[in-house]
Design an enzyme around this catalytic site. Sequence first.
Site, PDB file in Angstrom:
ATOM      1  N   ASN A   5     -15.655  -2.833 -64.645  1.00  0.00           N
ATOM      2  CA  ASN A   5     -17.021  -2.519 -64.240  1.00  0.00           C
ATOM      3  C   ASN A   5     -17.399  -3.436 -63.078  1.00  0.00           C
ATOM      4  OD1 ASN A   5     -19.831  -2.471 -63.951  1.00  0.00           O
ATOM      5  ND2 ASN A   5     -20.213  -2.203 -66.134  1.00  0.00           N
ATOM      6  N   CYS A  39     -26.205  -1.938 -61.139  1.00  0.00           N
ATOM      7  CA  CYS A  39     -25.166  -0.912 -61.080  1.00  0.00           C
ATOM      8  C   CYS A  39     -25.631   0.390 -60.448  1.00  0.00           C
ATOM      9  CB  CYS A  39     -24.605  -0.652 -62.469  1.00  0.00           C
ATOM     10  SG  CYS A  39     -24.037  -2.153 -63.310  1.00  0.00           S
ATOM     11  N   HIS A  85     -21.253   5.803 -62.441  1.00  0.00           N
ATOM     12  CA  HIS A  85     -20.954   4.371 -62.439  1.00  0.00           C
ATOM     13  C   HIS A  85     -19.909   4.075 -63.502  1.00  0.00           C
ATOM     14  CE1 HIS A  85     -21.135   0.138 -63.061  1.00  0.00           C
ATOM     15  NE2 HIS A  85     -21.893   0.218 -64.138  1.00  0.00           N
TER      16      HIS A  85
END
Length: 330
Positions: A286, A125, A252
């Site tokens: 996500n 990520c 993120h």
Amino acid sequence: MALRTAIRQPEPIAGARLLGLGSSQPDRIVTNDELAQRVETNDEWIRSRVGIAERRFAAESDSVVSMGADAGSKALADAGLSPTDLDGVIVATCTMPTPIPNAAAQLADRIGVNGIGAMDINTACAGFCYGTGVAADMIRTGTARHVLVVGSEKLSDWLDMDDRSTCIIFADGAGAAVLGPAESADDVGVGPVAWGAAGDLVSTIGIDEKNFLRQEGQAVFRWATTKIAPVAMAALDKAGLTPADIDVLVPHQANLRIVEAIAKKLRSEGARDDLVVADDIVHSGNTSSASIPMAIDHMRGAGRVRSGDVALIVGFGAGLSYGGQVVVLP
């Protein structure tokens, strides 16, 4: 002892800036109610814990390369460049189906360019921030003039759809940015990267023996809510800025509660009340390395950010890897 032969080096320049952005998402929208038919959960439970209302899952025909190429082509068009203007392609991804061939060479070919540097970066990520840092240094040192950085993930290929801790969170998509040279020191639009890794916590996120993504959600949450705001502050310090200088915060998109915790810390350090905070996770889930460029592109499309805004981006995830920098939006 002096070398007998002098090795010529490219002429360095002041720095790099973002020239264009693009993003790509699959068509299929997966709601919380749909997931509740498979695992023990419901819409309120998911929204209250991670902030997600829906996410996108790719079709079988979609891939890391195809979604990344779509996002990359849009970023090039946004920058007013053609594929032949590129000197390098960097793809940040942790979801390629096999280690080789890499995504970057395939993506470059798909968008219509060959014979340039093409490499993958896997810091999960944090990948887009790592890729942006590497690309900016390539440009600053004269190694390249224009570099395409793509974050692309097909996390649905790695999900156990009976594991509530992962199947409600992760999703698919791609985001991209084109970086090019700053015209002068006053025009530099990418700050130094603040990065690192907590290898002692590597077991908190990983792929198990059945090739499923697993994570220790509470451990990751505690780490992110305490350790990532200082990384953001370090990126500001490296750029010679303070929280009050920032127009947009783009962490993120891991969990809305983590995003809000980082924003709260920055506000306590002097960030302005009108700071725009990315919340793309609500409708995108996500998407690992894709989440930061995709969030910026979506905010730009919605009119929430403008060209010239100063943004603080910070990525964090498996590894545990983290990194961030200040960028000026194109």
